[in-house]
Design a protein around this motif. Structure first.
Motif, PDB file in Angstrom:
ATOM      1  N   UNK A 199       0.525  -0.897  -0.045  1.00  0.00           N
ATOM      2  CA  UNK A 199      -0.283  -0.324  -0.344  1.00  0.00           C
ATOM      3  C   UNK A 199       0.683   1.436  -0.136  1.00  0.00           C
ATOM      4  N   UNK A 200       1.917   0.837   0.115  1.00  0.00           N
ATOM      5  CA  UNK A 200       3.524   2.249   0.307  1.00  0.00           C
ATOM      6  C   UNK A 200       3.085   2.305  -0.947  1.00  0.00           C
ATOM      7  N   UNK A 203       5.110   4.563  -3.291  1.00  0.00           N
ATOM      8  CA  UNK A 203       6.677   5.355  -3.730  1.00  0.00           C
ATOM      9  C   UNK A 203       7.291   3.923  -3.456  1.00  0.00           C
ATOM     10  N   UNK A 204       6.944   3.255  -2.317  1.00  0.00           N
ATOM     11  CA  UNK A 204       8.268   2.267  -2.192  1.00  0.00           C
ATOM     12  C   UNK A 204       7.636   1.040  -3.518  1.00  0.00           C
ATOM     13  N   UNK A 217       6.136   1.423  -6.577  1.00  0.00           N
ATOM     14  CA  UNK A 217       6.610   2.218  -7.290  1.00  0.00           C
ATOM     15  C   UNK A 217       8.262   1.918  -8.028  1.00  0.00           C
ATOM     16  N   UNK A 242       0.912  -5.717   6.594  1.00  0.00           N
ATOM     17  CA  UNK A 242      -0.062  -4.538   7.095  1.00  0.00           C
ATOM     18  C   UNK A 242      -0.515  -3.753   5.918  1.00  0.00           C
ATOM     19  N   UNK A 243      -1.451  -3.815   5.197  1.00  0.00           N
ATOM     20  CA  UNK A 243      -2.401  -2.896   4.058  1.00  0.00           C
ATOM     21  C   UNK A 243      -4.055  -2.497   4.681  1.00  0.00           C
ATOM     22  N   UNK A 244      -4.430  -1.650   4.059  1.00  0.00           N
ATOM     23  CA  UNK A 244      -5.867  -1.401   4.458  1.00  0.00           C
ATOM     24  C   UNK A 244      -7.128  -2.518   3.984  1.00  0.00           C
ATOM     25  N   UNK A 245      -7.838  -2.151   5.124  1.00  0.00           N
ATOM     26  CA  UNK A 245      -8.691  -3.425   4.299  1.00  0.00           C
ATOM     27  C   UNK A 245      -8.301  -4.939   4.389  1.00  0.00           C
ATOM     28  N   UNK A 302       7.956  -4.536   6.799  1.00  0.00           N
ATOM     29  CA  UNK A 302       8.964  -4.196   8.122  1.00  0.00           C
ATOM     30  C   UNK A 302       8.856  -4.354   9.414  1.00  0.00           C
ATOM     31  N   UNK A 303       6.782  -5.466   9.298  1.00  0.00           N
ATOM     32  CA  UNK A 303       6.626  -4.836  10.791  1.00  0.00           C
ATOM     33  C   UNK A 303       6.454  -6.589  11.149  1.00  0.00           C
TER      34      UNK A 303
END
Lengths: 143, 235
Positions: A11-12, A14-15, A17, A56-59, A83-84
């Motif tokens: 979901x990040x 910029x990461x 891409x 960890x992503x939304x939804x 990362x988590x």
């Protein structure tokens, strides 16, 4: 020769891409999506050698997405890149069928190598299924 | 406050503090991961020079600017986290309500994003000085935001703002969806009442009342309450 294809799910924006751009520069066929639902749809529309999934992503989170992807495509080579991740996440993901759990930031050459290995693993599974199918047909014919 | 209430306040406060710090550490990790990939991309672009290909200077400049943006993002996370961590320093302090609510909104943004809810600020531009417990106030506002996020269904929007009343501040957390009743096991609304009593405030309106979508918290300007003659300090 067909290039290794990979779906990145994170979901990040910029990461993902930037990672996609770096992997394409290394000769991989890379697509990316930013949520679990889009990952499931992409994997239904195209066969990937590997899926690299954030946790960890939304939804729908990475673990839920992993379960559905493997229900749809049991041979899909899925690795978690997070990362988590806790040790609990890593154990759960591996039990569910993830081939690897990698910590961010990861060395790009290592990641590319793991994707190439994933492709080999997927192709050998395909070959095994084809041989099993031939055996099954031969045994039903009494050969 | 009874012994069991004090224990609950201590446990809930520690849990709230941990949740906020853990969330921001995840956000900071995301920033560092992006910077790591962007630095890798710069390295890849520079390597073109080793292969006698022209180095794309405009792309290098663009990547450097993206790194700077992430550094700014990281600094904002650290600044807010640091200010939040220091809000436990004194049980009672004079603080700016605007800054405190802005900070809660910033800290809650991660929870909102993961819950796929839009968190909207209706915080006024002007400052408002309040003398109270800044940590407990942030905790009270976050409990309301969190309950609203957990109840979001269709519209998925939560708005937070405040205004100055005759004898204190009125903080409003309004969801575009109905806020379902609190889980009786966790009883967050019960704890909210306890926190507000400790702050000398009151829950003027909760989601148990029509139209079941808003929290209105009233807080005095000073811990012992205030009269209408008290002049709020405006920035």
């Amino acid at each position: 020769m067909r290039v290794d294809s990979v779906l990145l799910v994170d979901d990040e924006v910029e990461f993902v891409q930037t990672l996609a751009e770096r992997m394409r520069a290394r000769g991989l066929d890379v697509e990316y999506v930013t949520n679990g639902q889009d990952a499931i749809e992409s994997a239904r529309a195209k066969t990937y050698d590997a899926v690299v999934l954030d946790v960890a992503m939304p939804g729908m989170n990475g673990i839920e997405t992993l379960k559905i992807l493997l229900q749809d495509h049991p041979d899909l080579q899925i690795m978690l890149l997070t990362g988590q991740a806790t040790i609990g996440d890593a154990v759960e993901a591996t039990k569910l069928g993830a081939v690897d759990v990698l910590a961010k930031p990861t060395d790009i050459e290592t990641l590319v190598e793991k994707i190439r290995e994933a492709r080999k693993a997927r192709l050998s599974l395909e070959e095994k299924h084809a041989l099993d199918e031939i055996d099954r047909i031969m045994s039903t014919k009494g050969w | 406050m009874s012994g069991s209430q004090s224990r609950r306040k201590r446990n809930e406060s520690l849990a709230f503090f941990g949740t906020m710090i853990a969330g921001q550490s995840h956000e900071l990790t995301n920033v560092l991961n992006i910077i790591s990939e962007l630095a890798g991309l710069q390295h890849d672009l520079l390597k073109a020079g080793d292969d006698d290909r022209p180095v794309d200077l405009s792309r290098l400049q663009e990547v450097a600017s993206r790194i700077k943006n992430q550094v700014d993002r990281g600094e904002t996370i650290i600044r807010n986290t640091n200010q939040f961590a220091h809000s436990v320093d004194l049980p009672v302090a004079v603080f700016d309500l605007k800054e405190a609510i802005d900070r809660v909104l910033f800290l809650a943004e991660r929870s909102a994003r993961l819950a796929q809810v839009e968190l909207i600020s209706r915080v006024p531009e002007e400052s408002m000085a309040l003398e109270n417990n800044p940590f407990s106030l942030q905790q009270a506002v976050f409990i309301c935001i969190d309950l609203a996020l957990r109840s979001a269904t269709d519209e998925r929007r939560v708005t937070v703002g405040y205004s100055l009343g005759e004898d204190g501040a009125e903080i409003r957390i309004v969801s575009a969806d109905t806020v379902s009743h609190d889980d009786p096991v966790t009883d967050k609304l019960g704890f909210l009442g306890l926190l507000l009593a400790d702050l000398g405030g009151v829950l003027v309106k909760g989601p148990g009342e029509e139209p079941h979508n808003a929290f209105v918290l009233h807080l005095p300007l000073h811990p012992g309450g205030s009269s209408a003659s008290d002049e709020p300090v405006r920035g």
